[in-house]
Design an enzyme around this catalytic site. Structure first.
Site, PDB file in Angstrom:
ATOM      1  N   GLY A 106       5.181   1.160   6.108  1.00 45.42           N
ATOM      2  CA  GLY A 106       4.083   0.761   5.240  1.00 45.42           C
ATOM      3  C   GLY A 106       2.917   1.711   5.418  1.00 45.42           C
ATOM      4  O   GLY A 106       2.724   2.268   6.501  1.00 45.42           O
ATOM      5  N   LEU A 143      -6.240   3.379   5.240  1.00 48.53           N
ATOM      6  CA  LEU A 143      -6.778   3.808   6.529  1.00 48.53           C
ATOM      7  C   LEU A 143      -5.706   4.098   7.576  1.00 48.53           C
ATOM      8  O   LEU A 143      -5.994   4.767   8.568  1.00 48.53           O
ATOM      9  CB  LEU A 143      -7.726   2.743   7.085  1.00 48.53           C
ATOM     10  CG  LEU A 143      -8.925   2.357   6.215  1.00 48.53           C
ATOM     11  CD1 LEU A 143      -9.800   1.330   6.942  1.00 48.53           C
ATOM     12  CD2 LEU A 143      -9.755   3.580   5.834  1.00 48.53           C
ATOM     13  N   ALA A 144      -4.507   3.587   7.395  1.00 52.02           N
ATOM     14  CA  ALA A 144      -3.493   3.715   8.448  1.00 52.02           C
ATOM     15  C   ALA A 144      -2.096   3.589   7.858  1.00 52.02           C
ATOM     16  O   ALA A 144      -1.917   3.240   6.681  1.00 52.02           O
ATOM     17  CB  ALA A 144      -3.717   2.644   9.516  1.00 52.02           C
ATOM     18  N   GLN A 145      -1.121   3.874   8.696  1.00 49.05           N
ATOM     19  CA  GLN A 145       0.270   3.632   8.347  1.00 49.05           C
ATOM     20  C   GLN A 145       0.975   3.006   9.540  1.00 49.05           C
ATOM     21  O   GLN A 145       0.518   3.127  10.678  1.00 49.05           O
ATOM     22  CB  GLN A 145       0.960   4.924   7.922  1.00 49.05           C
ATOM     23  CG  GLN A 145       1.008   6.019   8.966  1.00 49.05           C
ATOM     24  CD  GLN A 145       1.416   7.354   8.351  1.00 49.05           C
ATOM     25  OE1 GLN A 145       0.841   7.812   7.365  1.00 49.05           O
ATOM     26  NE2 GLN A 145       2.425   7.997   8.952  1.00 49.05           N
ATOM     27  N   VAL A 146       2.099   2.321   9.262  1.00 55.80           N
ATOM     28  CA  VAL A 146       2.792   1.560  10.300  1.00 55.80           C
ATOM     29  C   VAL A 146       4.205   2.097  10.478  1.00 55.80           C
ATOM     30  O   VAL A 146       4.937   2.283   9.491  1.00 55.80           O
ATOM     31  CB  VAL A 146       2.832   0.061   9.948  1.00 55.80           C
ATOM     32  CG1 VAL A 146       3.581  -0.720  11.024  1.00 55.80           C
ATOM     33  CG2 VAL A 146       1.417  -0.483   9.785  1.00 55.80           C
ATOM     34  N   LYS A 152       0.764   0.681  14.476  1.00 53.14           N
ATOM     35  CA  LYS A 152      -0.205   1.015  13.427  1.00 53.14           C
ATOM     36  C   LYS A 152      -1.012   2.220  13.881  1.00 53.14           C
ATOM     37  O   LYS A 152      -1.652   2.194  14.935  1.00 53.14           O
ATOM     38  CB  LYS A 152      -1.126  -0.177  13.161  1.00 53.14           C
ATOM     39  CG  LYS A 152      -2.127   0.054  12.042  1.00 53.14           C
ATOM     40  CD  LYS A 152      -2.933  -1.213  11.763  1.00 53.14           C
ATOM     41  CE  LYS A 152      -3.935  -1.000  10.641  1.00 53.14           C
ATOM     42  NZ  LYS A 152      -4.694  -2.248  10.338  1.00 53.14           N
ATOM     43  N   ASP A 155     -10.131  -9.898   4.221  1.00 54.21           N
ATOM     44  CA  ASP A 155      -9.350  -9.022   3.337  1.00 54.21           C
ATOM     45  C   ASP A 155      -7.955  -9.599   3.094  1.00 54.21           C
ATOM     46  O   ASP A 155      -6.943  -8.929   3.313  1.00 54.21           O
ATOM     47  CB  ASP A 155      -9.247  -7.633   3.967  1.00 54.21           C
ATOM     48  CG  ASP A 155      -8.892  -6.564   2.950  1.00 54.21           C
ATOM     49  OD1 ASP A 155      -9.052  -6.817   1.743  1.00 54.21           O
ATOM     50  OD2 ASP A 155      -8.460  -5.468   3.356  1.00 54.21           O
TER      51      ASP A 155
END
Length: 577
Positions: free
Chosen positions: A207, A211-214, A229, A362
């Site tokens: 994913g 701001l980030a990826q996992v 993450k 969020d």
């Protein structure tokens, strides 16, 4: 990422410069380099056999050394040059797009037309041109501009339809950092490689967000499957500049269009973004929410456990499921959409109205997953809550006034609505109808009758038309004056309302409003009990009447919800739902 700054290089060169070498042609070179060069000069002199040979040799070596020095300098400063060039490009995209959009709007708005339909069409075309222009700039710059665009796409109550629909693709166009940059960042931040810490580490992310990826991985020590993450490495370099550009953009818009002041959006971004970029804080938020709900009777909620965290890295328990709007998955696994809707309503109302509860700000569809739970019948699913970077605590007095406001809205008690709207956001009588519509997402004429009725297509079109007739400017000004925490509560309301509509439930909003009323009445009841305790307890005769009134108000809502739940149970049993 810059490894050698200009100032650092100057200090290093200065430290290589002994006094006796100040006037020498090789001054400024390292000692070892000087020795090598001297040896080459001596070697050339001995074997040349002539002054001409000596000069030719020395000239050749000095030329080579000069060229080498320039090459080393270019290499050392190339990162600075590249950064400056990239910064100029990023800034240029934003400033050019801003200038073009401002000019486009000024020309369109100054166009004289007696035909209202023609003027409306021209404005819609201008909206679309500017939105597409801005979309290209956001996509090319990436970084926090993707997140800003995603947020703007959800502001359908605030921005023209041409803007919000144009930005929808940003929800699925999140950047993916290369595995090389991820490995480099991991090594830099932890002092170890991914192969040192993980038995397996999937190089392709499962994913990606703005701001980030996992990445999916397996811990070496325990063999536990985890989700890792990782923040996009480029963010560290560009966030300060991008925040400054965002601030300048909204300030410029305010300058040219004072009635359309959206500076509060950039102000909120400057407060919230540093928190979201600190994964250590996100880990604390997740564990706090997990601890809080361990004492709440809500079996469906699951929050992945945190294994360890650093500022840019978060290792969590690996839990996965399907998006709440994956209706095919829900139906094929006999997961009742209405039960999912009710569970989501309970979870987020607990976060808003629960005493000392943390509020997840969020809760969009990408941060929630539904998973079939074969070991439990009621409910037969888990709700997995991800991304705990943006949390807030609601002050107690605001929470209580907000609860009273919603009870007044549900009861269609306009006098109390106005009273508590002023308490929670300083809303005056003139602003109240617009604020009531913003907080409920409903037409004010409907609110005055019953907010619990389903939204019709005609109502949605009427609201959209009203926004195009000057109400939008009033709404922007209104939201600019309310407390920042109220903006986040409104955002949470909008996102949870969107989740509920995405589930396409059979029962409509009646049940979710009754659940909301239960939490609001509980909040008011707890306040009354606190007042009774501070006022001498039940030993004072007047407090008995206060207690009776508070209990009857709470019991009335509980009875309504209980009867409605029983009715639903009977309908399910006999195949009515």
């Amino acid at each position: 990422m810059r490894t050698i700054t200009h100032a650092t290089a100057q200090v290093q060169l200065a430290s290589w410069r002994p006094a006796i070498w100040k006037s020498h042609p090789l001054a400024g070179r390292p000692r070892r380099l000087r020795n090598i060069i001297q040896q080459r000069l001596t070697h050339t002199h001995i074997h040349s056999g002539s002054v001409a040979g000596k000069r030719a040799g020395r000239g050749w070596v000095l030329a080579a050394v000069s060229a080498g020095t320039l090459a080393v300098g270019a290499f050392a400063f190339s990162d600075d040059i590249k950064h400056a060039y990239a910064a100029a490009l990023r800034s240029g995209r934003v400033l050019t797009t801003l200038a073009l959009c401002i000019n486009d709007y000024r020309v369109t708005l100054n166009h004289q037309s007696e035909d209202k339909n023609e003027a409306a069409t021209l404005l819609k075309q201008c909206h679309k041109r500017c939105a597409e222009r801005t979309l290209r700039a956001l996509e090319e710059n990436g970084s926090i501009f993707i997140k800003l665009g995603q947020h703007l796409s959800s502001l359908n109550y605030l921005l023209p339809l041409e803007w919000t629909t144009t930005f929808i693709p940003l929800q699925d166009r999140c950047p993916v950092s290369s595995i090389e940059s991820i490995e480099q960042m991991f090594q830099k931040d932890t002092g170890r490689s991914t192969t040192d810490m993980f038995l397996t580490f999937e190089t392709s992310p499962i994913g990606a967000a703005s701001l980030a990826q996992v990445h999916r991985a397996t811990l070496k020590d325990t063999g536990q499957e985890v989700a890792v993450k990782l923040q996009h490495p480029a963010l560290e370099e560009w966030v300060p500049l991008d925040l400054a550009l965002t601030r300048f953009t909204f300030s410029a818009l305010k300058r040219f269009f004072p009635e359309y002041d959206l500076e509060w959006l950039s102000q909120e971004l400057e407060v919230s973004l540093p928190q979201e970029l600190d994964f250590t804080q996100e880990g604390k938020n997740a564990m706090r929410a997990k601890e809080y709900f361990s004492h709440v009777n809500e079996p469906a909620l699951v929050i992945p456990g945190v294994i360890w965290s650093q500022k840019r890295i978060l290792v969590m328990e690996y839990l996965t499921g399907h998006r709440p709007d994956d209706l095919e998955y829900l139906d094929s696994n006999a997961i009742d959409r209405d039960e999912v809707s009710a569970a989501l309503s309970r979870i987020f109302n607990e976060m808003i109205f629960g005493k000392d509860a943390p509020l997840h700000c969020d809760p969009h569809g990408g941060n929630i997953a539904i998973k079939k739970n074969p070991y439990r019948r009621n409910p037969n699913f888990d709700i997995i809550l991800y991304d705990h970077g943006l949390y807030r605590d609601i002050p107690e007095n605001l929470r209580r006034s907000y609860a009273k406001l919603w009870l007044a809205l549900i009861d269609a008690d306009e006098a109390k609505m106005r009273k508590y709207a002023y308490e929670v956001a300083g809303i005056n009588d003139e602003q109240f109808p617009l604020f009531a519509s913003a907080i409920t997402g409903r037409d004010y004429k409907v609110i005055a009758k019953s907010v619990a009725t389903p939204r019709t297509t005609a109502e949605k079109e009427e609201i959209s038309q009203a926004l195009g007739e000057g109400v939008l400017t009033q709404l922007v000004q209104l939201l600019g004056q309310v407390p920042r925490i109220m903006l986040l509560i409104l955002k949470t309301n909008d996102l949870t309302r969107s989740l509920d509509e995405g589930l396409q439930t059979k029962l409509g909003p009646m049940r979710t409003f009754l659940i909301l009323a239960r939490y609001c009445s509980r909040t008011v009841f707890e306040e009354q009990m606190e007042i009774i305790g501070q006022g001498g307890g039940l030993l004072r005769p007047g407090n008995w009447l206060r207690l009776l009134g508070a209990w009857m108000s709470y019991a009335r809502i509980e009875l309504k919800l209980s009867l409605y739940e029983s009715y639903l149970s009977l309908r399910r049993r006999f195949g009515g739902v």
